[in-house]
Design an enzyme around this catalytic site. Structure first.
Site, PDB file in Angstrom:
ATOM      1  N   CYS A   2       0.843  -1.188   0.000  1.00 56.13           N
ATOM      2  CA  CYS A   2       0.000   0.000   0.000  1.00 56.13           C
ATOM      3  C   CYS A   2       0.884   1.246   0.000  1.00 56.13           C
ATOM      4  O   CYS A   2       1.921   1.284   0.655  1.00 56.13           O
ATOM      5  CB  CYS A   2      -0.952   0.104   1.198  1.00 56.13           C
ATOM      6  SG  CYS A   2      -2.084  -1.271   1.320  1.00 56.13           S
ATOM      7  N   ARG A  27       3.789  -0.170  -4.966  1.00 55.88           N
ATOM      8  CA  ARG A  27       3.537  -0.713  -3.633  1.00 55.88           C
ATOM      9  C   ARG A  27       2.215  -1.494  -3.556  1.00 55.88           C
ATOM     10  O   ARG A  27       1.953  -2.178  -2.579  1.00 55.88           O
ATOM     11  CB  ARG A  27       3.516   0.419  -2.599  1.00 55.88           C
ATOM     12  CG  ARG A  27       4.818   1.176  -2.516  1.00 55.88           C
ATOM     13  CD  ARG A  27       4.710   2.300  -1.506  1.00 55.88           C
ATOM     14  NE  ARG A  27       4.541   1.787  -0.177  1.00 55.88           N
ATOM     15  CZ  ARG A  27       5.527   1.492   0.660  1.00 55.88           C
ATOM     16  NH1 ARG A  27       6.772   1.676   0.281  1.00 55.88           N
ATOM     17  NH2 ARG A  27       5.281   1.036   1.856  1.00 55.88           N
ATOM     18  N   TRP A  75      -2.691  -2.693  -1.692  1.00 60.75           N
ATOM     19  CA  TRP A  75      -2.401  -4.116  -1.867  1.00 60.75           C
ATOM     20  C   TRP A  75      -3.242  -4.807  -0.797  1.00 60.75           C
ATOM     21  O   TRP A  75      -3.019  -4.628   0.398  1.00 60.75           O
ATOM     22  CB  TRP A  75      -0.911  -4.395  -1.673  1.00 60.75           C
ATOM     23  CG  TRP A  75      -0.532  -5.808  -1.998  1.00 60.75           C
ATOM     24  CD1 TRP A  75      -0.203  -6.303  -3.221  1.00 60.75           C
ATOM     25  CD2 TRP A  75      -0.428  -6.911  -1.082  1.00 60.75           C
ATOM     26  NE1 TRP A  75       0.080  -7.644  -3.123  1.00 60.75           N
ATOM     27  CE2 TRP A  75      -0.051  -8.035  -1.833  1.00 60.75           C
ATOM     28  CE3 TRP A  75      -0.635  -7.049   0.284  1.00 60.75           C
ATOM     29  CZ2 TRP A  75       0.139  -9.287  -1.251  1.00 60.75           C
ATOM     30  CZ3 TRP A  75      -0.449  -8.299   0.866  1.00 60.75           C
ATOM     31  CH2 TRP A  75      -0.063  -9.401   0.088  1.00 60.75           C
ATOM     32  N   ASN A 101      -1.615   2.056   5.822  1.00 57.61           N
ATOM     33  CA  ASN A 101      -0.769   0.978   5.319  1.00 57.61           C
ATOM     34  C   ASN A 101      -0.314   0.182   6.535  1.00 57.61           C
ATOM     35  O   ASN A 101       0.170   0.771   7.500  1.00 57.61           O
ATOM     36  CB  ASN A 101       0.428   1.596   4.584  1.00 57.61           C
ATOM     37  CG  ASN A 101       1.498   0.582   4.254  1.00 57.61           C
ATOM     38  OD1 ASN A 101       1.202  -0.585   4.024  1.00 57.61           O
ATOM     39  ND2 ASN A 101       2.741   1.026   4.233  1.00 57.61           N
ATOM     40  N   GLY A 102      -0.493  -1.140   6.497  1.00 55.92           N
ATOM     41  CA  GLY A 102      -0.081  -1.961   7.641  1.00 55.92           C
ATOM     42  C   GLY A 102      -1.206  -2.911   7.999  1.00 55.92           C
ATOM     43  O   GLY A 102      -2.121  -3.139   7.199  1.00 55.92           O
ATOM     44  N   GLU A 482      17.895 -16.996  -8.647  1.00 59.95           N
ATOM     45  CA  GLU A 482      17.381 -15.662  -8.969  1.00 59.95           C
ATOM     46  C   GLU A 482      16.763 -15.634 -10.380  1.00 59.95           C
ATOM     47  O   GLU A 482      15.720 -15.017 -10.592  1.00 59.95           O
ATOM     48  CB  GLU A 482      18.513 -14.630  -8.844  1.00 59.95           C
ATOM     49  CG  GLU A 482      18.162 -13.206  -9.217  1.00 59.95           C
ATOM     50  CD  GLU A 482      17.028 -12.580  -8.395  1.00 59.95           C
ATOM     51  OE1 GLU A 482      16.588 -13.177  -7.408  1.00 59.95           O
ATOM     52  OE2 GLU A 482      16.570 -11.498  -8.801  1.00 59.95           O
ATOM     53  N   LYS A 486      12.895 -14.576 -11.148  1.00 59.37           N
ATOM     54  CA  LYS A 486      12.532 -13.486 -12.075  1.00 59.37           C
ATOM     55  C   LYS A 486      11.507 -13.984 -13.080  1.00 59.37           C
ATOM     56  O   LYS A 486      10.527 -13.312 -13.351  1.00 59.37           O
ATOM     57  CB  LYS A 486      13.759 -12.962 -12.845  1.00 59.37           C
ATOM     58  CG  LYS A 486      14.726 -12.103 -12.093  1.00 59.37           C
ATOM     59  CD  LYS A 486      14.239 -10.703 -11.760  1.00 59.37           C
ATOM     60  CE  LYS A 486      13.530 -10.646 -10.442  1.00 59.37           C
ATOM     61  NZ  LYS A 486      14.251 -10.509  -9.239  1.00 59.37           N
ATOM     62  N   GLU A 489       7.985 -14.651 -11.420  1.00 54.97           N
ATOM     63  CA  GLU A 489       7.213 -13.523 -10.894  1.00 54.97           C
ATOM     64  C   GLU A 489       6.692 -12.594 -11.978  1.00 54.97           C
ATOM     65  O   GLU A 489       5.621 -12.018 -11.820  1.00 54.97           O
ATOM     66  CB  GLU A 489       7.960 -12.756  -9.804  1.00 54.97           C
ATOM     67  CG  GLU A 489       9.162 -11.991 -10.242  1.00 54.97           C
ATOM     68  CD  GLU A 489       9.901 -11.351  -9.082  1.00 54.97           C
ATOM     69  OE1 GLU A 489       9.280 -11.040  -8.064  1.00 54.97           O
ATOM     70  OE2 GLU A 489      11.127 -11.152  -9.215  1.00 54.97           O
ATOM     71  N   HIS A 505      18.884 -35.786  -8.053  1.00 51.39           N
ATOM     72  CA  HIS A 505      18.166 -36.250  -6.861  1.00 51.39           C
ATOM     73  C   HIS A 505      16.674 -35.938  -6.933  1.00 51.39           C
ATOM     74  O   HIS A 505      15.990 -35.939  -5.917  1.00 51.39           O
ATOM     75  CB  HIS A 505      18.786 -35.628  -5.610  1.00 51.39           C
ATOM     76  CG  HIS A 505      20.232 -35.999  -5.438  1.00 51.39           C
ATOM     77  ND1 HIS A 505      20.635 -37.198  -4.923  1.00 51.39           N
ATOM     78  CD2 HIS A 505      21.357 -35.339  -5.799  1.00 51.39           C
ATOM     79  CE1 HIS A 505      21.960 -37.268  -4.930  1.00 51.39           C
ATOM     80  NE2 HIS A 505      22.418 -36.137  -5.467  1.00 51.39           N
ATOM     81  N   LYS A 604       5.811  -4.392  -4.151  1.00 54.41           N
ATOM     82  CA  LYS A 604       7.259  -4.204  -4.068  1.00 54.41           C
ATOM     83  C   LYS A 604       7.780  -4.469  -2.660  1.00 54.41           C
ATOM     84  O   LYS A 604       8.841  -5.041  -2.492  1.00 54.41           O
ATOM     85  CB  LYS A 604       7.588  -2.774  -4.495  1.00 54.41           C
ATOM     86  CG  LYS A 604       9.059  -2.437  -4.478  1.00 54.41           C
ATOM     87  CD  LYS A 604       9.709  -2.836  -5.765  1.00 54.41           C
ATOM     88  CE  LYS A 604      11.207  -2.646  -5.754  1.00 54.41           C
ATOM     89  NZ  LYS A 604      11.865  -3.686  -6.565  1.00 54.41           N
TER      90      LYS A 604
HETATM   91  C1  F6R Z   1      11.773 -10.239  -6.271  1.00 54.93           C
HETATM   92  C2  F6R Z   1      11.571  -9.280  -5.210  1.00 54.93           C
HETATM   93  C3  F6R Z   1      11.247  -9.778  -3.860  1.00 54.93           C
HETATM   94  C4  F6R Z   1      12.074  -9.011  -2.818  1.00 54.93           C
HETATM   95  C5  F6R Z   1      11.665  -9.444  -1.403  1.00 54.93           C
HETATM   96  C6  F6R Z   1      12.504  -8.770  -0.348  1.00 54.93           C
HETATM   97  O1  F6R Z   1      12.051  -9.614  -7.477  1.00 54.93           O
HETATM   98  O2  F6R Z   1      11.659  -8.107  -5.430  1.00 54.93           O
HETATM   99  O3  F6R Z   1      11.473 -11.150  -3.762  1.00 54.93           O
HETATM  100  O4  F6R Z   1      13.417  -9.272  -3.032  1.00 54.93           O
HETATM  101  O5  F6R Z   1      10.314  -9.110  -1.203  1.00 54.93           O
HETATM  102  O6  F6R Z   1      12.360  -7.390  -0.396  1.00 54.93           O
HETATM  103  P1  F6R Z   1      13.424  -6.449   0.281  1.00 54.93           P
HETATM  104  O7  F6R Z   1      14.706  -6.632  -0.427  1.00 54.93           O
HETATM  105  O8  F6R Z   1      12.862  -5.066   0.104  1.00 54.93           O
HETATM  106  O9  F6R Z   1      13.514  -6.847   1.721  1.00 54.93           O
END
Ligand code: F6R
Length: 609
Positions: A2, A27, A75, A101-102, A482, A486, A489, A505, A604
């Site tokens: 949010c 957000r 969100w 937010n929260g 990673e 990517k 997501e 395995h 995010k």
């Molecule tokens: C993936 C992504 C998330 C963040 C995770 C941690 O692309 O962005 O997996 O890496 O939510 O977020 P931070 O780094 O802000 O603690």
């Protein structure tokens, strides 16, 4: 999760609030709304389901005069993404509007009690409780009503409120959710994050937990939960507005992938002194403290966790001490055997991730020293830690982390090396040669970005495959993880990242000619083992896309496609090999018509556990 904004000043609030929300849309984008206090003291509220394009359409037909207002992009946590659950929420009388937010953890009980006292709820959200609590305590002083209301609340909040009976005042507060004030002559902005007002001011004031903010005709005032007043100095942020604009790119994600050279350069800039020796700005560890360390525990979530795997490898290699890597959302729920003598390194782009913050707090309570590696200046995690080391990647707006990941990894080299030097477990010769090569990485990153066109072609070929397997060993392993994250997501394709040696395995059972395998196979100490794995994959007819070192014909001959990266030291390859995988995910998602900057269901920053 949010995004919230507030504005009071001489200009019309509607467009300022909407622009602020646009910059916070990363957000959350389930619904959005704004509320402006009109010149005749009414609250004009508009809300819409979906992302801000929907709100924009509704706003077009709506005249909302007024120079003070609040806004929200959601969100969803409690309550479906419907219009009635969209913020701002009003109290029963319609006098008070809030954005939040929260999570209000005791909202069920509060809601029940408020209902018994005659309050009528119009949404399923926990947030609406705040509007009713303020209403109950309101006797003409909005900040005081907020303070009293919040004293009944458990959980996390950043809240901003306006009241039609106090038309020139905006109030706000925070606890474990971010809220920052932007200050310009005659104007104040309140927001979840600095980009909301970066085009208008760089002068900011960070609120601490349990502080109540009131901005009215007498300016800005901060009061504590006990009613006493505190003074706080403002600061200037270094980010510029260009870093929060698309700058000609189709998406923020693509722009941020291409910004990685600069992000890494800027991140490394304050990790060395003028003589080129490592001097970690933010880390205050003496030789004795470093030698007395029992172990290091790295905690993080998501992409930051993958940077943490690299951190573990480097810290073990140069610091020669036990290093554990922990997923933050698991770590803080356990009976932890953490104690004095442990160093916890928390990694987070946002510095807001609830589980990583909870892990930091739990570790410090048990006596560990905590160093956090954070991108957002002034964020909660930094303030909860003993030391803060900043990545300087600039604002990252795309929901999928890219430039902040390479910047996090870049920090790990001087960090692990400086701990090794302090402990006397690595020589200055090794340090010099690695750091020299590290400084050449940004220009090598540029070479990798040059073959974006090739990656796009490969993406076109494989865009319709429903499953992918990513394999890597040693320093390739976190990159395989990673790369898979990517892809899933942003393109919604199922992908698994696996240590290549583990393939036999289990995951090998998944392979056939419709499951592409992406293998990280640079020329390094595990190269021959990776070739064996690639052969095993080929024997099951699965197509292989490999990330290799430039000029490697051996792998090129057996794979469907290769992405070549420049030669570098084994430990440094992750900074290069991840780039083609980011581009691969990006182009596959684009072929599939996905919104790469706002992938479904994601936000995010994950500020709930
Ligand atoms: C993936 C992504 C998330 C963040 C995770 C941690 O692309 O962005 O997996 O890496 O939510 O977020 P931070 O780094 O802000 O603690």
């Amino acid at each position: 999760m949010c995004g919230i904004v507030g504005y009071t000043g001489g200009k019309q609030a509607k467009s300022i609030l909407f622009e602020g929300l646009r910059r916070l849309e990363y957000r959350g984008y389930d619904s959005a709304g704004i509320c402006v206090v009109s010149p005749d003291g009414e609250l004009d509220c508009v809300r819409a389901v979906g992302n801000l394009d929907n709100l924009e359409k509704v706003l077009e037909g709506f005249d909302m005069p007024g120079t003070l207002g609040i806004g929200h992009t959601r969100w969803a946590t409690h309550g479906a993404p419907t219009e009635s659950n969209a913020h701002p929420h009003l109290d029963c009388s319609g006098d008070i509007a809030i954005v939040h937010n929260g999570i209000i953890e005791n909202f069920t009980r509060l809601r029940h009690e408020l209902s018994e006292r005659g309050h009528t709820f119009k949404s399923d959200t926990d947030s609406e409780t705040l509007a009713h609590l303020i209403e109950e305590h309101y006797r003409g002083d909005l900040a005081e009503a907020l303070r009293k209301g919040l004293s009944q609340v458990e959980g996390s909040f950043a809240v901003v409120a306006a009241c039609r009976k106090n038309p020139g005042e905006i109030v706000g507060a925070r606890r474990n959710s971010p809220l920052v004030v932007g200050i310009a002559p005659g104007e104040y902005y309140v927001a979840s994050a600095v980009p909301a007002f970066l085009s208008r001011t760089r002068t900011v004031l960070f609120l601490d937990d349990d502080e109540i903010l009131s901005i009215g005709s007498e300016g800005l005032k901060i009061i504590l939960m006990d009613g006493s007043e505190v003074q706080r100095d403002s600061a200037e942020v270094g980010w510029d507005i260009d870093s929060a604009e698309k700058g000609g790119y189709e998406d923020f994600m693509l722009k941020e992938i291409f910004e990685q050279k600069k992000a890494v350069e800027d991140t490394l800039a304050d990790k060395f002194n003028s003589r080129g020796e490592i001097e970690m700005e933010g880390l205050d560890l003496s030789g004795e403290e470093a030698r007395n360390l029992r172990r290091i525990i790295v905690v993080a979530c998501g992409t930051s966790y993958h940077a943490g795997i690299l951190a573990k490898f480097l810290l073990e290699k140069w610091g020669c001490l036990p290093v554990e890597i922990e997923i933050a959302s698991e770590f803080h729920f356990r009976d932890l055997a953490v104690a004095k003598g442990d160093l916890v390194i928390a990694i987070s782009q946002s510095g807001e991730t609830a589980d990583t913050i909870a892990s930091v707090k739990a570790a410090r309570k048990l006596g560990a020293r905590v160093t956090s590696i954070v991108n957002v200046v002034g964020s909660q995690m930094g303030r909860d830690s003993d030391d803060v080391i900043y990545t300087h990647a600039g604002p990252e707006i795309g929901v999928a982390a890219t430039k902040t990941f390479t910047s996090q990894m870049a920090v790990m080299y001087p960090l692990a090396m400086s701990i090794g030097l302090l402990r006397g477990t690595v020589s200055s010769e090794i340090c010099d040669s690695v750091m020299k090569e590290l400084r050449s990485i940004p220009s090598k990153m540029e070479n990798v970005l040059d073959f974006d066109g090739t990656v796009r072609e490969v993406a076109g070929k494989f865009q319709n495959c429903p499953d992918f397997l990513y394999l890597g060993r040693s320093f390739g392993y976190p990159i395989a993880m990673e790369g898979a994250l990517k892809l899933k997501e942003i393109s919604y394709i199922h992908a698994e990242g696996y240590p290549a040696g583990e393939m036999k395995h289990g995951p090998i059972a998944l392979l056939d000619d419709g499951v592409p395998v992406v293998a990280i196979a640079t020329r390094d100490s595990v190269y021959d083992k990776m070739i064996n794995n690639i052969e095993e994959v080929k024997a099951r007819k699965a197509p292989v896309v490999a990330v290799t070192t430039v000029g490697d014909t051996r792998i090129a001959d057996i794979c469907e496609a290769v992405f070549e990266v420049p030669e570098t030291m084994e430990v440094l390859y992750p900074l290069l090999t991840v780039i083609p995988l980011q581009l691969l995910a990006y182009h596959i998602a684009k072929f599939k018509g996905c919104n790469v900057d706002q992938p479904r269901n994601l936000a995010k920053t994950v500020t709930v556990e």
